[in-house]
Design a protein around this motif. Structure first.
Motif, PDB file in Angstrom:
ATOM      1  N   PHE A   1      12.788   8.795  -3.141  1.00 34.52           N
ATOM      2  CA  PHE A   1      11.411   8.408  -3.461  1.00 34.52           C
ATOM      3  C   PHE A   1      11.210   6.907  -3.275  1.00 34.52           C
ATOM      4  O   PHE A   1      10.199   6.460  -2.724  1.00 34.52           O
ATOM      5  CB  PHE A   1      11.080   8.826  -4.889  1.00 34.52           C
ATOM      6  CG  PHE A   1       9.625   8.767  -5.249  1.00 34.52           C
ATOM      7  CD1 PHE A   1       8.629   9.027  -4.318  1.00 34.52           C
ATOM      8  CD2 PHE A   1       9.228   8.460  -6.547  1.00 34.52           C
ATOM      9  CE1 PHE A   1       7.279   8.987  -4.652  1.00 34.52           C
ATOM     10  CE2 PHE A   1       7.887   8.414  -6.897  1.00 34.52           C
ATOM     11  CZ  PHE A   1       6.915   8.678  -5.944  1.00 34.52           C
TER      12      PHE A   1
ATOM     13  N   THR B   1       7.373  12.675  -1.017  1.00 36.73           N
ATOM     14  CA  THR B   1       6.042  12.355  -1.533  1.00 36.73           C
ATOM     15  C   THR B   1       6.031  12.284  -3.053  1.00 36.73           C
ATOM     16  O   THR B   1       6.984  12.719  -3.720  1.00 36.73           O
ATOM     17  CB  THR B   1       5.021  13.414  -1.101  1.00 36.73           C
ATOM     18  OG1 THR B   1       5.364  14.671  -1.739  1.00 36.73           O
ATOM     19  CG2 THR B   1       5.012  13.593   0.420  1.00 36.73           C
ATOM     20  N   ASP B   2       4.935  11.757  -3.590  1.00 36.73           N
ATOM     21  CA  ASP B   2       4.746  11.710  -5.045  1.00 36.73           C
ATOM     22  C   ASP B   2       4.927  13.104  -5.641  1.00 36.73           C
ATOM     23  O   ASP B   2       5.634  13.278  -6.640  1.00 36.73           O
ATOM     24  CB  ASP B   2       3.327  11.229  -5.394  1.00 36.73           C
ATOM     25  CG  ASP B   2       3.045   9.815  -4.937  1.00 36.73           C
ATOM     26  OD1 ASP B   2       3.768   9.316  -4.052  1.00 36.73           O
ATOM     27  OD2 ASP B   2       2.097   9.213  -5.466  1.00 36.73           O
TER      28      ASP B   2
ATOM     29  N   THR C   1       4.392  12.789 -14.936  1.00 35.54           N
ATOM     30  CA  THR C   1       3.942  11.504 -14.396  1.00 35.54           C
ATOM     31  C   THR C   1       3.766  10.480 -15.507  1.00 35.54           C
ATOM     32  O   THR C   1       4.170   9.309 -15.364  1.00 35.54           O
ATOM     33  CB  THR C   1       2.612  11.670 -13.624  1.00 35.54           C
ATOM     34  OG1 THR C   1       2.801  12.621 -12.567  1.00 35.54           O
ATOM     35  CG2 THR C   1       2.149  10.350 -13.030  1.00 35.54           C
TER      36      THR C   1
ATOM     37  N   ASN D   1       5.861   7.012 -15.947  1.00 32.46           N
ATOM     38  CA  ASN D   1       5.181   5.718 -15.992  1.00 32.46           C
ATOM     39  C   ASN D   1       5.338   4.975 -17.314  1.00 32.46           C
ATOM     40  O   ASN D   1       4.988   3.797 -17.400  1.00 32.46           O
ATOM     41  CB  ASN D   1       3.692   5.897 -15.695  1.00 32.46           C
ATOM     42  CG  ASN D   1       3.410   5.936 -14.205  1.00 32.46           C
ATOM     43  OD1 ASN D   1       4.175   5.385 -13.409  1.00 32.46           O
ATOM     44  ND2 ASN D   1       2.321   6.573 -13.820  1.00 32.46           N
TER      45      ASN D   1
ATOM     46  N   ASP E   1       8.380   2.675  -6.417  1.00 35.43           N
ATOM     47  CA  ASP E   1       7.723   3.827  -5.804  1.00 35.43           C
ATOM     48  C   ASP E   1       6.219   3.718  -5.988  1.00 35.43           C
ATOM     49  O   ASP E   1       5.731   2.905  -6.769  1.00 35.43           O
ATOM     50  CB  ASP E   1       8.258   5.121  -6.426  1.00 35.43           C
ATOM     51  CG  ASP E   1       8.017   5.180  -7.934  1.00 35.43           C
ATOM     52  OD1 ASP E   1       6.852   5.395  -8.331  1.00 35.43           O
ATOM     53  OD2 ASP E   1       8.971   5.007  -8.721  1.00 35.43           O
ATOM     54  N   SER E   2       5.508   4.540  -5.273  1.00 31.23           N
ATOM     55  CA  SER E   2       4.045   4.468  -5.274  1.00 31.23           C
ATOM     56  C   SER E   2       3.449   4.804  -6.632  1.00 31.23           C
ATOM     57  O   SER E   2       2.425   4.234  -7.029  1.00 31.23           O
ATOM     58  CB  SER E   2       3.477   5.409  -4.210  1.00 31.23           C
ATOM     59  OG  SER E   2       4.034   6.715  -4.335  1.00 31.23           O
ATOM     60  N   ILE E   3       4.076   5.695  -7.398  1.00 30.26           N
ATOM     61  CA  ILE E   3       3.554   6.062  -8.716  1.00 30.26           C
ATOM     62  C   ILE E   3       3.614   4.859  -9.664  1.00 30.26           C
ATOM     63  O   ILE E   3       2.649   4.553 -10.367  1.00 30.26           O
ATOM     64  CB  ILE E   3       4.334   7.253  -9.313  1.00 30.26           C
ATOM     65  CG1 ILE E   3       4.122   8.512  -8.460  1.00 30.26           C
ATOM     66  CG2 ILE E   3       3.892   7.519 -10.757  1.00 30.26           C
ATOM     67  CD1 ILE E   3       4.916   9.726  -8.944  1.00 30.26           C
TER      68      ILE E   3
ATOM     69  N   ASN F   1       1.068   2.104  -8.584  1.00 32.88           N
ATOM     70  CA  ASN F   1      -0.298   2.484  -8.968  1.00 32.88           C
ATOM     71  C   ASN F   1      -0.519   2.287 -10.462  1.00 32.88           C
ATOM     72  O   ASN F   1      -1.581   1.824 -10.892  1.00 32.88           O
ATOM     73  CB  ASN F   1      -0.575   3.948  -8.587  1.00 32.88           C
ATOM     74  CG  ASN F   1      -0.740   4.139  -7.094  1.00 32.88           C
ATOM     75  OD1 ASN F   1      -1.087   3.195  -6.380  1.00 32.88           O
ATOM     76  ND2 ASN F   1      -0.486   5.336  -6.604  1.00 32.88           N
TER      77      ASN F   1
ATOM     78  N   TYR G   1       9.692   1.502  -0.992  1.00 31.52           N
ATOM     79  CA  TYR G   1       9.159   2.761  -0.478  1.00 31.52           C
ATOM     80  C   TYR G   1       8.336   2.578   0.794  1.00 31.52           C
ATOM     81  O   TYR G   1       8.141   3.523   1.564  1.00 31.52           O
ATOM     82  CB  TYR G   1       8.356   3.508  -1.552  1.00 31.52           C
ATOM     83  CG  TYR G   1       6.998   2.946  -1.894  1.00 31.52           C
ATOM     84  CD1 TYR G   1       5.857   3.408  -1.242  1.00 31.52           C
ATOM     85  CD2 TYR G   1       6.842   1.979  -2.889  1.00 31.52           C
ATOM     86  CE1 TYR G   1       4.598   2.907  -1.575  1.00 31.52           C
ATOM     87  CE2 TYR G   1       5.602   1.480  -3.217  1.00 31.52           C
ATOM     88  CZ  TYR G   1       4.484   1.948  -2.556  1.00 31.52           C
ATOM     89  OH  TYR G   1       3.238   1.444  -2.886  1.00 31.52           O
TER      90      TYR G   1
END
Length: 202
Positions: A44, A50-51, A71, A75, A105-107, A110, A135
């Motif tokens: 990841f 992907t997420d 999620t 986070n 990672d993208s999560i 964000n 990532y």
């Protein structure tokens, strides 16, 4: 004389609450990380899954947990970003070439951006010549290639570059490539004390 600084992100600028994340996952029935999830995290952070694929990988261990719950637990590691660290970075950006290099990672990114808000993260990103997320690069620290990519792309001189990271395996590799390093000790040192580190060649 140092003219460039490459910074890590987590536990250097933003505080990470790793124990809190572990506790949140325990509430969902996951008794700590395991080899499968660590391997998925590696993929990841290299942007190779992907997420959704990453979050779903938890469900084989906690099948009753929803995507949203997983999620949120993932986070919960994202802690506070003290303003004084941003202000310090802004002062540094007037004197040095700055880069951000982080395994992430993208999560998480964000979540960070949502948590601090556009004004704050825009001011943060503006301090750097370039922000590098693992990532997006398809590789992660401590792979030597991640350092040489930045060095070559920006024509950096390793002997005039300082790398700051809280993980020794990362600073060890950077040092082997000729960079100056500061292996910041979380809880004992703070990035704003950079100039107090007498061993650094400023």
């Amino acid at each position: 004389m140092i003219n460039t600084i490459i910074f890590d992100f987590g536990d250097v600028f933003i505080n990470l609450e790793k124990e809190k994340s572990i506790e949140e996952f325990k509430k969902l029935g996951l008794d700590g990380p395991n080899e499968t999830l660590l391997a998925q995290n590696d993929l990841f952070e290299k942007g190779q899954i992907t997420d959704v694929q990453f979050v779903e990988s938890f469900q084989q261990f906690i099948p009753n947990a929803s995507i949203e719950e997983i999620t949120k637990a993932w986070n919960s590691v994202i802690g506070e970003f003290p303003l004084y660290r941003l202000e310090f970075l802004q002062l540094l950006s007037n004197k040095y070439r700055l880069f951000l290099l982080t395994n992430t990672d993208s999560i998480h990114i964000n979540r960070f951006e949502h948590k601090v808000g556009m004004s704050f993260y825009s001011d943060f990103y503006r301090c750097f010549e370039k922000v590098y997320y693992s990532y997006e690069m398809g590789m992660r620290k401590p792979q030597p290639e991640i350092f040489t990519t930045i060095i070559n792309k920006h024509d950096l001189s390793p002997k005039r570059t300082l790398f700051v990271d809280d993980k020794k395996e990362n600073t060890d590799v950077a040092e082997s490539l000729g960079l100056h390093v500061w292996n910041l000790q979380v809880g004992q040192e703070d990035v704003v004390n950079l100039f107090d580190q007498k061993h650094l060649p400023f």
